[in-house]
Design an enzyme around this catalytic site. Structure first.
Site, PDB file in Angstrom:
ATOM      1  N   LEU A 198     -14.940   1.732   4.743  1.00  0.00           N
ATOM      2  CA  LEU A 198     -13.572   1.738   5.095  1.00  0.00           C
ATOM      3  C   LEU A 198     -13.123   3.280   5.042  1.00  0.00           C
ATOM      4  O   LEU A 198     -12.444   3.687   6.019  1.00  0.00           O
ATOM      5  CB  LEU A 198     -12.660   1.120   4.181  1.00  0.00           C
ATOM      6  CG  LEU A 198     -12.703  -0.459   4.158  1.00  0.00           C
ATOM      7  CD1 LEU A 198     -11.796  -0.879   3.238  1.00  0.00           C
ATOM      8  CD2 LEU A 198     -12.437  -1.059   5.700  1.00  0.00           C
ATOM      9  N   THR A 216     -14.519   7.339   3.367  1.00  0.00           N
ATOM     10  CA  THR A 216     -15.357   7.992   2.617  1.00  0.00           C
ATOM     11  C   THR A 216     -14.541   9.420   2.005  1.00  0.00           C
ATOM     12  O   THR A 216     -14.169  10.258   2.997  1.00  0.00           O
ATOM     13  CB  THR A 216     -16.750   8.719   3.436  1.00  0.00           C
ATOM     14  OG1 THR A 216     -17.277   7.363   3.763  1.00  0.00           O
ATOM     15  CG2 THR A 216     -17.614   9.340   2.360  1.00  0.00           C
ATOM     16  N   GLN A 233     -16.548   6.411  -1.897  1.00  0.00           N
ATOM     17  CA  GLN A 233     -16.249   5.748  -0.634  1.00  0.00           C
ATOM     18  C   GLN A 233     -15.672   4.149  -1.038  1.00  0.00           C
ATOM     19  O   GLN A 233     -16.153   3.766  -2.032  1.00  0.00           O
ATOM     20  CB  GLN A 233     -17.340   5.800   0.248  1.00  0.00           C
ATOM     21  CG  GLN A 233     -18.751   5.306  -0.306  1.00  0.00           C
ATOM     22  CD  GLN A 233     -20.060   5.658   0.584  1.00  0.00           C
ATOM     23  OE1 GLN A 233     -20.148   7.019   0.762  1.00  0.00           O
ATOM     24  NE2 GLN A 233     -20.480   4.728   1.140  1.00  0.00           N
ATOM     25  N   LYS A 256     -14.152   0.712  -4.483  1.00  0.00           N
ATOM     26  CA  LYS A 256     -14.265   1.898  -4.419  1.00  0.00           C
ATOM     27  C   LYS A 256     -15.120   2.412  -5.485  1.00  0.00           C
ATOM     28  O   LYS A 256     -15.142   1.977  -6.773  1.00  0.00           O
ATOM     29  CB  LYS A 256     -12.839   2.730  -4.822  1.00  0.00           C
ATOM     30  CG  LYS A 256     -12.936   4.406  -4.951  1.00  0.00           C
ATOM     31  CD  LYS A 256     -11.556   4.815  -5.099  1.00  0.00           C
ATOM     32  CE  LYS A 256     -11.544   6.212  -5.194  1.00  0.00           C
ATOM     33  NZ  LYS A 256     -10.301   6.915  -5.311  1.00  0.00           N
ATOM     34  N   ASP A 273      -1.965  13.536  -3.398  1.00  0.00           N
ATOM     35  CA  ASP A 273      -2.657  13.275  -2.468  1.00  0.00           C
ATOM     36  C   ASP A 273      -2.085  12.696  -1.230  1.00  0.00           C
ATOM     37  O   ASP A 273      -2.939  11.871  -0.961  1.00  0.00           O
ATOM     38  CB  ASP A 273      -4.149  12.974  -3.058  1.00  0.00           C
ATOM     39  CG  ASP A 273      -5.369  13.467  -2.028  1.00  0.00           C
ATOM     40  OD1 ASP A 273      -4.911  14.384  -1.108  1.00  0.00           O
ATOM     41  OD2 ASP A 273      -6.424  12.932  -2.282  1.00  0.00           O
TER      42      ASP A 273
END
Length: 511
Positions: free
Chosen positions: A156, A158, A163, A178, A310
């Site tokens: 989905l 990376t 990833q 993940k 982030d």
């Protein structure tokens, strides 16, 4: 035959690796995992970059204000950025994380570096499913066939450290898995030391190049980001913190299947927050999305002090629910800023002084955050993402434009030593906030919503809430507390009237 069976060809190898100890299985996947090779890659890249600048820029005494010098410097920046990107793609892992950080600092670094590194947010190199299944075997002590009835081989997404793949558990739950890249943790210590040496060499060759603050931040944050169990705890904490925001979705964590290198989460679907075509197709209002993000991040930064750091577009999805409501989904909770009460107070006061165009208060609260002397002006520009002229005119009264953004990026290279000085001395809590601000601004620019008055109104109220809450907490007098509440009410009323006036004025000007 389910997808899992196609990649379970290494039973003996997997068992051998599992029994060999972590220090061996962390780095046995490719030649670039060998520390000496990675160090050599970095050394050659730094030499190439240094030679490029020396050969093309420092071979003669330029008039640094001339168009020729500015053009030549841009050429050198572009060549150096492409060479750095090649190194990052080769060494991967931590290097990609640092490259992504550079790509987020749109108003702090030369645009040639920023634009070149942006590709890493969505096109980071990926590992094979075989390698990821080795990690799952090692950590969960089970064959993937025992865990999943389906595991999609195409990721989905990376990222630098991991990833994510769509899968289905035995109970039918659709999940996002993940998995940490197998070589990252084993290489991280060597990589950080290598980058620190490279940055020092570059700073010695080019005094304007001082990125030690970035190395320091990466060294501090990397161990935290490598712990996926901590990411799961962050996700649950932020979910509880904003449980009243019905439009916010935080994926559920499946703890039974999670370790420090494997995180299994609820699978959610939606379009990236910067995908205007997706929003148009699903009748999602970009202004509403920007307002949601403004409310969320203003409360995170100024009120709660626990900040998702982030927010690049791949980590924020938007969608319509079955009931037709707009929903924002926040992903990747590995990196959070935890802000002290004093920092939030000083930062709130600084923003209020910027909105009032109070230069005395700007200098005062910049100093409290570590900025000395006249650098407070550059600091204000870094925080707001606006040129000094716009700050002096009032950033809530002047509209941002494409030309303004280009001007900022062009002028950045002229004041790199001052920016480096600010980043070297500013309160360390500020560094991730600067990155977060730039990422949110970039999203707003893409959506065309950067001139919303509601953004300033929401942020002002959050700043005022923090300032008065902390002043009330310090006050022992009931009368003082009452007077503070009264002042807060009056100021908030003034803000409401003021921003309503600006909204009407802008509406008339637009008409």
């Amino acid at each position: 035959m389910i997808a899992v069976k196609r990649v379970l060809k290494y039973g003996i190898l997997g068992s051998t690796i599992l029994g060999s100890g972590y220090s061996l299985h962390a780095n046995d996947y490719n030649i670039n995992s060998i520390a000496l090779v990675r160090l050599a890659n970095a050394g050659f890249a730094i030499y190439d970059i240094a030679w490029t600048y020396k050969k093309q820029l420092y071979y003669k005494d330029w008039d640094k204000t001339s168009p020729e010098y500015i053009e030549q410097k841009s050429v050198c920046h572009k060549i150096a950025a492409e060479r750095l990107l090649k190194l990052i793609r080769t060494n991967r892992g931590v290097y990609i994380k640092v490259g992504q950080h550079i790509g987020a600092l749109e108003y702090l670094l030369p645009s040639e570096f920023v634009q070149t590194m942006k590709v890493l947010h969505s096109k980071a190199p990926q590992n094979s499913v075989d390698d990821l299944f080795k990690v799952i075997r090692q950590d969960l002590k089970k064959d993937p066939l025992e865990l999943f009835v389906d595991f999609e081989t195409e990721p989905l997404g990376t990222a630098s450290l991991a990833q994510v793949h769509r899968a289905k558990l035995k109970d039918g739950s659709v999940v996002a898995v993940k998995v940490q890249h197998p070589y990252v943790r084993g290489n991280s210590i060597v990589d950080m030391k290598t980058m620190e040496i490279c940055c020092r060499v570059m700073a010695w060759i080019f005094p304007d190049f001082n990125m030690q603050w970035l190395v320091d931040e990466s060294k501090k944050n990397l161990p935290i980001e490598l712990d996926f169990l901590n990411e799961g705890r962050n996700a649950e904490k932020i979910s509880v913190m904003f449980k009243d925001y019905k439009w916010l979705k935080i994926p559920k964590i499946y703890w039974k299947y999670s370790t420090d290198r494997v995180l299994v989460m609820e699978y959610v679907e939606g379009g990236q927050v910067d995908d205007l075509e997706y929003m148009k197709r699903h009748k999602i209002d970009p202004i509403q999305i920007s307002n949601y993000l403004g409310v969320l991040y203003s409360n995170m930064i100024f009120v709660n002090g626990f900040v998702h750091s982030d927010p690049h577009p791949g980590n924020i999805l938007v969608a319509k629910t079955a009931r037709g409501d707009t929903q924002v989904m926040l992903l990747d909770h590995g990196l959070y800023s935890m802000l002290s009460d004093q920092f939030r107070y000083d930062y709130s006061q600084l923003w209020l002084s910027i909105l009032r165009v109070d230069r005395v208060a700007m200098r005062q609260f910049s100093e409290k955050l570590g900025i000395r002397g006249n650098l407070y002006g550059i600091f204000a520009c870094m925080i707001t993402g606006r040129p000094w002229e716009a700050v002096l005119q009032g950033i809530d009264r002047t509209r941002q434009s494409t030309d303004e953004k280009k001007a900022i990026q062009n002028e950045t290279s002229m004041v790199l030593p001052q920016i480096a000085d600010v980043l070297e001395h500013v309160d360390r809590q500020m560094l991730l906030i600067l990155k977060t601000n730039d990422l949110i601004r970039s999203i707003e620019t893409t959506l065309g919503t950067q001139n919303r008055q509601t953004a300033f109104a929401v942020m002002s109220r959050c700043c005022i809430q923090t300032v008065f809450h902390q002043e009330q907490a310090k006050s022992k007098s009931e009368w003082k507390k009452f007077s503070l509440k009264l002042r807060k009410f009056i100021i908030e009323l003034k803000i409401s009237i003021y921003y309503t006036y600006l909204w009407i004025l802008n509406l008339r000007l637009w008409s």
